[in-house]
Design an enzyme around this catalytic site. Structure first.
Site, PDB file in Angstrom:
ATOM      1  N   PHE A 112      -9.538   8.705   7.923  1.00 30.73           N
ATOM      2  CA  PHE A 112      -9.200   9.245   6.607  1.00 30.73           C
ATOM      3  C   PHE A 112     -10.352   8.956   5.649  1.00 30.73           C
ATOM      4  CE2 PHE A 112      -8.211   5.370   4.133  1.00 30.73           C
ATOM      5  CZ  PHE A 112      -8.163   4.425   5.151  1.00 30.73           C
ATOM      6  N   GLY A 113     -10.184   9.402   4.407  1.00 27.55           N
ATOM      7  CA  GLY A 113     -11.144   9.071   3.353  1.00 27.55           C
ATOM      8  C   GLY A 113     -12.555   9.515   3.681  1.00 27.55           C
ATOM      9  N   TYR A 114     -13.489   8.583   3.609  1.00 27.51           N
ATOM     10  CA  TYR A 114     -14.903   8.874   3.820  1.00 27.51           C
ATOM     11  C   TYR A 114     -15.310   8.761   5.298  1.00 27.51           C
ATOM     12  CZ  TYR A 114     -15.053   8.243  -1.266  1.00 27.51           C
ATOM     13  OH  TYR A 114     -14.831   8.354  -2.623  1.00 27.51           O
ATOM     14  N   THR A 120       0.837  -1.214   0.000  1.00 22.96           N
ATOM     15  CA  THR A 120       0.000   0.000   0.000  1.00 22.96           C
ATOM     16  C   THR A 120       0.862   1.250   0.000  1.00 22.96           C
ATOM     17  OG1 THR A 120      -1.818   1.168   1.083  1.00 22.96           O
ATOM     18  CG2 THR A 120      -0.200   0.156   2.546  1.00 22.96           C
ATOM     19  N   ASP A 168      -7.838  -3.804  -0.862  1.00 21.03           N
ATOM     20  CA  ASP A 168      -8.614  -2.889  -1.706  1.00 21.03           C
ATOM     21  C   ASP A 168      -9.970  -2.689  -1.039  1.00 21.03           C
ATOM     22  OD1 ASP A 168      -8.256  -1.369  -4.253  1.00 21.03           O
ATOM     23  OD2 ASP A 168     -10.251  -2.202  -4.609  1.00 21.03           O
ATOM     24  N   ARG A 199     -11.825  -3.041   7.545  1.00 21.55           N
ATOM     25  CA  ARG A 199     -10.396  -3.414   7.554  1.00 21.55           C
ATOM     26  C   ARG A 199     -10.058  -4.233   8.795  1.00 21.55           C
ATOM     27  NH1 ARG A 199      -8.936   1.029   6.379  1.00 21.55           N
ATOM     28  NH2 ARG A 199      -8.920   0.524   4.171  1.00 21.55           N
TER      29      ARG A 199
HETATM   30  P1  ITT Z   1      -3.548   1.666  -1.834  1.00 24.99           P
HETATM   31  O1  ITT Z   1      -4.206   1.213  -3.095  1.00 24.99           O
HETATM   32  O2  ITT Z   1      -2.150   2.173  -2.030  1.00 24.99           O
HETATM   33  O3  ITT Z   1      -3.649   0.661  -0.715  1.00 24.99           O
HETATM   34  P2  ITT Z   1      -5.683   3.639  -1.803  1.00 24.99           P
HETATM   35  O4  ITT Z   1      -5.971   4.831  -0.932  1.00 24.99           O
HETATM   36  O5  ITT Z   1      -5.601   3.867  -3.287  1.00 24.99           O
HETATM   37  O6  ITT Z   1      -4.355   2.956  -1.264  1.00 24.99           O
HETATM   38  P3  ITT Z   1      -7.951   1.918  -2.255  1.00 24.99           P
HETATM   39  O7  ITT Z   1      -7.640   1.726  -3.684  1.00 24.99           O
HETATM   40  O8  ITT Z   1      -8.383   0.733  -1.461  1.00 24.99           O
HETATM   41  O9  ITT Z   1      -6.732   2.538  -1.451  1.00 24.99           O
HETATM   42  O10 ITT Z   1      -8.964   3.142  -2.220  1.00 24.99           O
HETATM   43  C1  ITT Z   1     -10.024   3.172  -1.472  1.00 24.99           C
HETATM   44  C2  ITT Z   1     -10.414   4.596  -1.122  1.00 24.99           C
HETATM   45  O11 ITT Z   1     -11.547   4.399  -0.279  1.00 24.99           O
HETATM   46  C3  ITT Z   1      -9.380   5.351  -0.304  1.00 24.99           C
HETATM   47  O12 ITT Z   1      -8.571   6.211  -1.063  1.00 24.99           O
HETATM   48  C4  ITT Z   1     -10.265   6.140   0.661  1.00 24.99           C
HETATM   49  O13 ITT Z   1     -10.736   7.305   0.035  1.00 24.99           O
HETATM   50  C5  ITT Z   1     -11.435   5.201   0.856  1.00 24.99           C
HETATM   51  N1  ITT Z   1     -11.229   4.341   2.037  1.00 24.99           N
HETATM   52  C6  ITT Z   1     -10.575   3.155   2.118  1.00 24.99           C
HETATM   53  N2  ITT Z   1     -10.582   2.697   3.372  1.00 24.99           N
HETATM   54  C7  ITT Z   1     -11.239   3.611   4.102  1.00 24.99           C
HETATM   55  C8  ITT Z   1     -11.564   3.717   5.465  1.00 24.99           C
HETATM   56  O14 ITT Z   1     -11.185   2.814   6.361  1.00 24.99           O
HETATM   57  N3  ITT Z   1     -12.251   4.783   5.861  1.00 24.99           N
HETATM   58  C9  ITT Z   1     -12.633   5.734   4.994  1.00 24.99           C
HETATM   59  N4  ITT Z   1     -12.364   5.735   3.689  1.00 24.99           N
HETATM   60  C10 ITT Z   1     -11.669   4.668   3.247  1.00 24.99           C
END
Ligand code: ITT
Length: 195
Positions: free
Chosen positions: A149-151, A8, A69, A178
């Site tokens: 992070f993210g959403y 990752t 993923d 996760r």
């Molecule tokens: P890698 O592929 O390098 O592992 P990535 O950020 O590109 O990192 P993903 O392809 O799995 O990872 O993308 C999923 C997206 O979904 C990520 O960029 C976040 O925006 C969101 N995401 C994933 N896990 C999350 C979590 O635990 N909480 C909130 N948002 C999440």
């Protein structure tokens, strides 16, 4: 101690997985391996991308590794952003851009049901194993919280009053997609591999 590479580039995922797997695992991220290139993620399913990322790093290093993923699947948006969660608001977008986009698309919608789905692909001695983790919840009307992070600021897991971003990390990790996938992988390694 089990050594594993985590394929990752996402430092938030790395921190979470280290915390979930605990002290008996030595988890090395791509930076720790001096790998700085983008891993291809060109499949149209979460499973496909997890396998693609893990195979890419296994072929490059020959070492035991795994990839994660993850997608956020929103019922009223026909499962979007799903496999496109990372770049939903466009190439180079930020987490905040993605959050803004889903809140805008969901304006006025009463069905707020959503789920995070996560697949781990583990490769050991060329053998591949998949583990799934899922958590159901709802998309809130606005962002709140500074953790995660993210959403996370708009995801309210079923049975809780705090978004993932309002929870201390141990609480999110204990119930998250996760956390569940990583826990299954841990049990598998402890029972099948590390005997
Ligand atoms: P890698 O592929 O390098 O592992 P990535 O950020 O590109 O990192 P993903 O392809 O799995 O990872 O993308 C999923 C997206 O979904 C990520 O960029 C976040 O925006 C969101 N995401 C994933 N896990 C999350 C979590 O635990 N909480 C909130 N948002 C999440």
């Amino acid at each position: 101690m089990t050594d594993l590479i985590f394929a990752t580039n996402n430092q938030h995922k790395l921190r979470e997985v280290r915390e979930i797997l605990g002290q008996s695992f030595n988890i090395v991220g791509l930076r720790g391996m001096n790998i700085f290139e983008e891993i291809p993620e060109t499949q149209d399913t979460i499973e496909g991308n997890a396998i693609q990322k893990a195979r890419f790093i296994y072929e490059k290093t020959g070492m035991s590794c795994f990839a994660d993923d993850t997608g956020l699947e929103i019922e009223a948006l026909d499962g979007r952003p799903g496999v496109y969660s990372a770049r939903y608001a466009g190439e180079g977008c930020s987490f905040a851009d993605n959050v803004r986009k889903i809140l805008l698309e969901m304006e006025g919608m009463t069905n707020r049901k959503a789920a995070f789905r996560c697949i781990f692909c583990l490769i050991i001695d060329g053998r591949e194993f998949l583990f799934e983790g899922k958590v159901n919840g709802e998309i809130t009307l606005s962002s709140s919280g500074g953790e995660g992070f993210g959403y996370d600021p708009v995801f309210l897991p079923d049975g809780y009053r705090q978004t993932f971003a309002e929870m201390p990390p141990y609480l999110k990790n204990g119930i998250s997609h996760r956390g569940r996938a990583a826990e299954k992988m841990k049990q598998f390694i402890n029972s099948e591999v590390a005997r």
